[in-house]
Design a protein around this motif. Structure first.
Motif, PDB file in Angstrom:
ATOM      1  N   UNK A 486       0.806  -1.214   0.000  1.00  0.00           N
ATOM      2  CA  UNK A 486       0.000   0.000   0.000  1.00  0.00           C
ATOM      3  C   UNK A 486       0.842   1.270   0.000  1.00  0.00           C
ATOM      4  N   UNK A 487       2.078   1.173   0.511  1.00  0.00           N
ATOM      5  CA  UNK A 487       2.869   2.394   0.733  1.00  0.00           C
ATOM      6  C   UNK A 487       4.181   2.348  -0.039  1.00  0.00           C
ATOM      7  N   UNK A 488       4.398   3.387  -0.792  1.00  0.00           N
ATOM      8  CA  UNK A 488       5.591   3.477  -1.627  1.00  0.00           C
ATOM      9  C   UNK A 488       6.100   4.901  -1.553  1.00  0.00           C
ATOM     10  N   UNK A 489       7.391   5.079  -1.651  1.00  0.00           N
ATOM     11  CA  UNK A 489       7.945   6.428  -1.761  1.00  0.00           C
ATOM     12  C   UNK A 489       9.327   6.321  -2.398  1.00  0.00           C
ATOM     13  N   UNK A 490      10.003   7.426  -2.550  1.00  0.00           N
ATOM     14  CA  UNK A 490      11.285   7.397  -3.252  1.00  0.00           C
ATOM     15  C   UNK A 490      12.217   8.478  -2.732  1.00  0.00           C
ATOM     16  N   UNK A 491      13.463   8.376  -3.166  1.00  0.00           N
ATOM     17  CA  UNK A 491      14.483   9.366  -2.794  1.00  0.00           C
ATOM     18  C   UNK A 491      14.217  10.649  -3.573  1.00  0.00           C
ATOM     19  N   UNK A 492      13.804  11.697  -2.905  1.00  0.00           N
ATOM     20  CA  UNK A 492      13.591  12.962  -3.626  1.00  0.00           C
ATOM     21  C   UNK A 492      14.945  13.461  -4.120  1.00  0.00           C
ATOM     22  N   UNK A 493      15.027  13.654  -5.440  1.00  0.00           N
ATOM     23  CA  UNK A 493      16.293  14.044  -6.065  1.00  0.00           C
ATOM     24  C   UNK A 493      17.057  12.885  -6.661  1.00  0.00           C
ATOM     25  N   UNK A 494      16.552  11.657  -6.437  1.00  0.00           N
ATOM     26  CA  UNK A 494      17.268  10.489  -6.972  1.00  0.00           C
ATOM     27  C   UNK A 494      18.483  10.168  -6.137  1.00  0.00           C
ATOM     28  N   UNK A 495      19.164   9.104  -6.519  1.00  0.00           N
ATOM     29  CA  UNK A 495      20.290   8.635  -5.712  1.00  0.00           C
ATOM     30  C   UNK A 495      21.594   8.505  -6.500  1.00  0.00           C
ATOM     31  N   UNK A 496      21.555   7.765  -7.606  1.00  0.00           N
ATOM     32  CA  UNK A 496      22.795   7.347  -8.261  1.00  0.00           C
ATOM     33  C   UNK A 496      23.350   8.430  -9.165  1.00  0.00           C
ATOM     34  N   UNK A 497      24.534   8.883  -8.836  1.00  0.00           N
ATOM     35  CA  UNK A 497      25.244   9.878  -9.637  1.00  0.00           C
ATOM     36  C   UNK A 497      26.578   9.268 -10.025  1.00  0.00           C
ATOM     37  N   UNK A 498      26.686   8.859 -11.272  1.00  0.00           N
ATOM     38  CA  UNK A 498      27.908   8.214 -11.739  1.00  0.00           C
ATOM     39  C   UNK A 498      28.297   8.797 -13.090  1.00  0.00           C
ATOM     40  N   UNK A 499      29.576   8.687 -13.428  1.00  0.00           N
ATOM     41  CA  UNK A 499      30.069   9.074 -14.747  1.00  0.00           C
ATOM     42  C   UNK A 499      29.696  10.527 -15.095  1.00  0.00           C
ATOM     43  N   UNK A 500      29.734  11.374 -14.074  1.00  0.00           N
ATOM     44  CA  UNK A 500      29.499  12.792 -14.332  1.00  0.00           C
ATOM     45  C   UNK A 500      28.042  13.203 -14.399  1.00  0.00           C
ATOM     46  N   UNK A 501      27.145  12.253 -14.205  1.00  0.00           N
ATOM     47  CA  UNK A 501      25.705  12.551 -14.220  1.00  0.00           C
ATOM     48  C   UNK A 501      25.325  13.131 -12.858  1.00  0.00           C
ATOM     49  N   UNK A 502      24.948  14.386 -12.814  1.00  0.00           N
ATOM     50  CA  UNK A 502      24.614  15.026 -11.533  1.00  0.00           C
ATOM     51  C   UNK A 502      23.239  15.682 -11.577  1.00  0.00           C
ATOM     52  N   UNK A 503      22.727  15.941 -10.373  1.00  0.00           N
ATOM     53  CA  UNK A 503      21.411  16.538 -10.216  1.00  0.00           C
ATOM     54  C   UNK A 503      21.338  17.969 -10.722  1.00  0.00           C
ATOM     55  N   UNK A 504      20.183  18.310 -11.254  1.00  0.00           N
ATOM     56  CA  UNK A 504      19.889  19.713 -11.518  1.00  0.00           C
ATOM     57  C   UNK A 504      18.876  20.176 -10.473  1.00  0.00           C
TER      58      UNK A 504
END
Lengths: 667, 667
Positions: A486-504
């Motif tokens: 019944x309950x689901x949620x996620x990492x706000x902003x995502x988690x995996x940053x590899x190979x130069x892929x970063x958050x905006x």
């Protein structure tokens, strides 16, 4: 569940639905044996089967509710099926008459235009028709798209690129648009192949105990039945409604940063510090120290600070996983008691997690499971003051260890997430904190529903990609929700940053907008906090986040009603559109929008650079765009403005919460 | 070939070698049917089999030389094997007793430490033990290594990255270190799986005609037998010994550039201009115009210029492939006569080759084949004055066309290269020019040996990579040579330049060094001549090239003796070390060095940045390093200087050509 014998075969029918069709020239069952190669590298599996035999069992003899299958008339029976149950709940039990068999393939009748959903928590494809889904708990992969550079690099550097079907939480269960569910009761490797026109083929690398069939007149009643079958979660703790759980892993500085976030107007229910156990420094960077107790160097006087927070209605959460580092304090204690899984020589099996080795606590040993629940989680975590934690991993049981229950680790691998959930739930229950302490897991399998109060969507990449970005969380919530989570949620902003892929900044904001419309709102700093933008590092992002926490808190009366509904009926908080609009087949394949309860429709912006958003509104209701108060009839595609802070959300015109929803415009 | 019946089974033995071992609990034969998905994209195939049935045929009844196989006692016979032949040459013929079968798997007995070679022209792995080799003619791929960026890019952009087993020339034939050969007589898709310890598994997607077994006391006699079996090439033309064939595709400027190359001291036997038919301009760049006749715009007065060259003992070579562009002059002629393969509607099947469509001349129609040989190759090419050509393609027969002989194109796909070779050979024979006109092919299959006078190693990348660079040519020469292809050569400098990968001067020089020690020395400008260094663009490269052509010409008396040996005995010019040193098992897996005839050992430098080179000298001979005159005993690893112009080459101390070899030092 009826067996109807015919010339040269039989049909099995469930409340009018043809389930199995067997004819001597078109058999429904194949058996044989295979010799699979399975290589694991840090939770990623390379699996290749060598099918030595796959024999059609063309000859079937029906005697009452028992069907004996052989290759041909006069040949020995190789597999017997026992059919039982009524029109609503049927089952086919398997009994092998041949010890050499370790593969079965069974063909389930299909209909043209049929949709299928489920398979555990599926991140790429909610409607599984047209594809094949191996069901084996593992790392989900990075990028999960073989045409992407990032997946290529992850594959080459760590065998970790993944593919559309890789998931932390597989489950051999699906729901069909024909309004029945199929569940295979097995923990063996299995695969659901939905690529054929005339049949779904279920493959199991063992003789399964049984296949269960559930038929109901509506999707809602089918989902209720799934929740009854797999177990029902306790309600969310009351403290969660106070706001977001802020994920920081910055040692004692985390507390200061939390204050700044609160000062910016964010509503906060908890502070989650996965580094509460301290750090280990490796050439890959800082890692958590896998010895589950508070680390006084990194968090001086943590017990006291937790108490201070709690007085302000802010809870403290930590982190745990089922491994114990060899250089930690718990390892020798567990090893002396013989609580670890063993290697071929009967010694403690050590697993390399990247410059440090760990023992795997053997949860098939009830003493070891009880010890972990009491000594580790009970004493070191709950009694210390933790109100929740990430119960990480569960997918990594090595396939070559020796377990206390004597069962092949290949058959226990899929069972591990549920055993791990059970250990956590038992610890919580031992302190009377069920429905009060909140742990969250990414790994799962059949039965995890009963023990795990909250799923999290795993380690998305910090981007908007189709197979590993924000949008995959929705598919994960919807597929797992249909199976009683019944309950689901996620990492706000995502988690995996590899190979130069970063958050905006945009990514964090869009993710927070979605998070406000999920049962729990929680942030994560990601795997590389220093390289990635954090919610408290940019005033626009922080202000936006604070606004979204207020949206979350504003909706809490509604969310509480959904939690009550989950407790009584087992309906998930996040629901596919078709669950309440089953007369509208255009909703059947939608996986980037969801109903939040029955009255809100949420269509998160999951692509970059958007200022407006298009979506489909289901037929059979009238919809109000919550930010503009504009009304739309259902049954059409609509486009609405989608500036930051105003995610595309609609409520039904007719709703007992209509006034609450209208209040969103005043925030 | 003997059948020895035993309790519960039988053995098949060939001159003391156990070939098949069948027991009721360990059957050697499996049958069934599959439903493969095969997608072709410009010569690259994506193939996935769905094995519906794979039944062990445990029950075997031996009656004389016939063995009837069924799943179990009392069951109907599904496949019958007829065993024939003597101790040297055996065969097992297959007769299906069940029309539904389209898959067989047969297990061949193995020995520990056994090596296997062949499989057609294998570019990555000469010794095939430990891997699985699908045998299906196709593009070989770019990079051919899933861990390489270039392969990833080729896969994503054109499904063309390839893998270790992709080859233009597969052949379901292998030689075993147990001194026997196995050949499957079929054109269906097949696969040789050498990954198992106890057996090789042969998989065929049809009931093959037969499997042939050849046993000989030595590797040399086994290779001779292969050449007898598959056909023997005509000798190389005398004119080839005059020097290198210079590949230029620069229109009339090609003649000027040739003069400059000659003036630099290069020995030249031919000018090869693949653009002799003119160009077509596409968004991908200039392509050849696929209408097989001289183009007067690009090559004014070509006939006259060919005659002028010939007076100077320099031949002119062109290019042809089995397709006709819809906008060419030959297409309407062929279409009117009904010479093209058809589509499902009975219309001419058109294949897209990248902004232009072509018809596929249907070589199963004997009139069409005769027309192509006479009208196209005979009249437009040979009568025009061409002394040779690249007979390109052969791998691209679409699997969905309708052919004149009524056989499924999936079963003719592998046969196509041999049919194509036959058309070329027939044209050459019709003008009495066998052994005089020289065409060269990259595609092949069983029987190509009989028709094609010269293989070329296909389209290597312009680099030193392990799976698509210079070194792969050696494996290609050795594997194909064991199966009766006496003559092999390659594009000096490589061909494929994609994604910014371009030639270095070093690469051209190292490739020319190897080319001087192959039967034919030929250059290629590559797919992107303007972006890549050419032999005539750098004085050092040109001088080095000229030197290597003099080496080639200097060795021509020796090469002529090897050609004579190929004609009489079928031994390839380039030979694996073990062919003459079978008592030395350390030679069995060497694939980066070869014997050039019996007396020279060539170990090309196939890596960048090397000034010396290490190699193994086989035991049983004494070796002289040709450039230093230094003598080495065999049976050891040695390191020698390898400056440009002095590739690591050794001759036997005892050789009737010792003086000739010594003369290399004076060049």
């Amino acid at each position: 569940m009826q067996i109807l014998t015919t010339d040269g075969g039989f049909d099995i029918v469930l409340d009018g639905r043809l389930i199995l069709r067997h004819r001597i020239d078109a058999p429904c069952l194949f058996v044989g044996h295979g010799d699979a190669r399975m290589d694991m590298y840090r939770g990623n599996f390379d699996i290749e089967d060598y099918v030595v035999e796959r024999t059609p069992l063309a000859h079937a003899v029906v005697v009452g509710s028992e069907i004996g299958f052989s290759a041909a008339s006069g040949q020995k029976t190789r597999l017997s099926l026992q059919v039982s149950g009524d029109d609503q709940n049927g089952a086919i039990a398997f009994r092998s008459e041949d010890g050499a068999l370790n593969r079965i393939w069974i063909r389930i009748a299909t209909e043209q235009g049929e949709h299928v959903w489920g398979g555990g928590e599926q991140m790429s494809y909610f409607d599984m028709r047209g594809r094949r889904f191996p069901l084996w708990t593992s790392e989900p992969g990075v990028g999960r798209d073989k045409t992407m550079e990032i997946t290529f690099k992850a594959d080459v550097s760590g065998k970790s690129g993944g593919d559309y079907w890789n998931t932390n939480y597989p489950q051999p269960t699906y729901l069909s648009s024909r309004r029945y569910a199929l569940h295979v009761e097995t923990t063996a490797y299995s695969a659901f192949d939905f690529r054929r026109g005339d049949f779904h083929e279920i493959e199991v690398w063992a003789i399964p105990e049984r296949i269960e069939f559930t038929a109901r007149p509506s999707f809602v009643s089918l989902v209720e039945a799934m929740s009854e079958r797999f177990g029902r979660q306790p309600p969310l703790p009351e403290w969660v409604y106070n706001g977001a759980i802020i994920g920081l892993k910055d040692g004692a500085r985390s507390f200061e940063r939390l204050e700044a976030i609160v000062a910016a107007g964010a509503k906060v229910s908890g502070l989650w510090c996965e580094d509460w156990i301290g750090l280990r420094h490796t050439t890959f960077g800082a890692r958590l120290f896998w010895d589950w107790k508070a680390n006084d160097d990194r968090y001086p006087n943590l017990r006291g600070r937790i108490a201070e927070l709690e007085e302000r209605d802010i809870r403290f959460l930590g982190y745990v996983n089922p491994y114990l580092a060899v250089d930690g304090s718990l390892f020798p204690e567990a090893e002396a008691a013989g609580y670890f899984a063993k290697d071929e020589n009967g010694k403690t099996a050590l697993v390399d997690f990247g410059e440090f080795d760990c023992g795997v606590v053997d949860f098939t040993n009830s003493d070891a499971a009880a010890w972990f629940a009491e000594r580790v989680i009970g004493k070191n975590m709950l009694d210390f003051g933790l109100s929740g934690w990430m119960a990480d991993f569960g997918e990594y049981l090595p396939i070559d260890v020796k377990l206390s229950n004597g069962i092949d680790a290949k058959l226990m691998h899929n069972a591990w997430p549920t055993l791990w959930a059970e250990v956590n739930a038992r610890a919580v229950a031992s302190r009377g904190k069920t429905g009060e302490a909140l742990f969250f897991m990414r790994a799962g399998f059949t039965g995890v529903q009963k023990h795990c109060p909250l799923l999290w969507g795993g380690d998305q990449s910090v981007d908007f990609t189709r197979h590993d970005g924000l949008v995959t969380v929705i598919s994960g919530a919807l597929s797992s929700g249909l199976l009683g989570n019944a309950y689901h949620h996620s990492d706000i902003g995502g988690y995996t940053s590899l190979f130069g892929n970063v958050r905006t900044a945009e990514l964090i904001m869009r993710w927070a907008e979605m998070g406000a419309f999920t049962p729990v709102m929680r942030t994560h700093e990601g795997n590389r906090p220093r390289d990635n933008l954090q919610i408290d590092e940019d005033p626009q992002v922080l202000a936006h986040f604070a606004r979204m926490t207020r949206v979350y808190v504003h909706l809490s009366p509604y969310l509480k009603s959904l939690v009550a509904e989950a407790s009584t009926r087992g309906l998930p908080v996040q629901r596919p559109l078709f669950l309440h609009f089953e007369q509208d087949p255009r909703t059947y394949a939608i996986q980037d929008a969801y109903l939040y309860g029955s009255d809100l429709l949420v269509a998160p912006v999951w692509q970059a650079g958007k200022s407006e958003w298009s979506l489909y509104l289901p037929e059979g209701a009238e919809w109000v765009h919550v930010w503009s108060d504009r009304t739309f009839r259902g049954g059409q595609d609509v486009t609405v403005p989608a500036p930051f802070g105003e995610p595309p959300v609609f409520h039904r015109t007719v709703s007992e919460f209509a006034e609450l929803f209208a209040g969103l415009r005043t925030l």
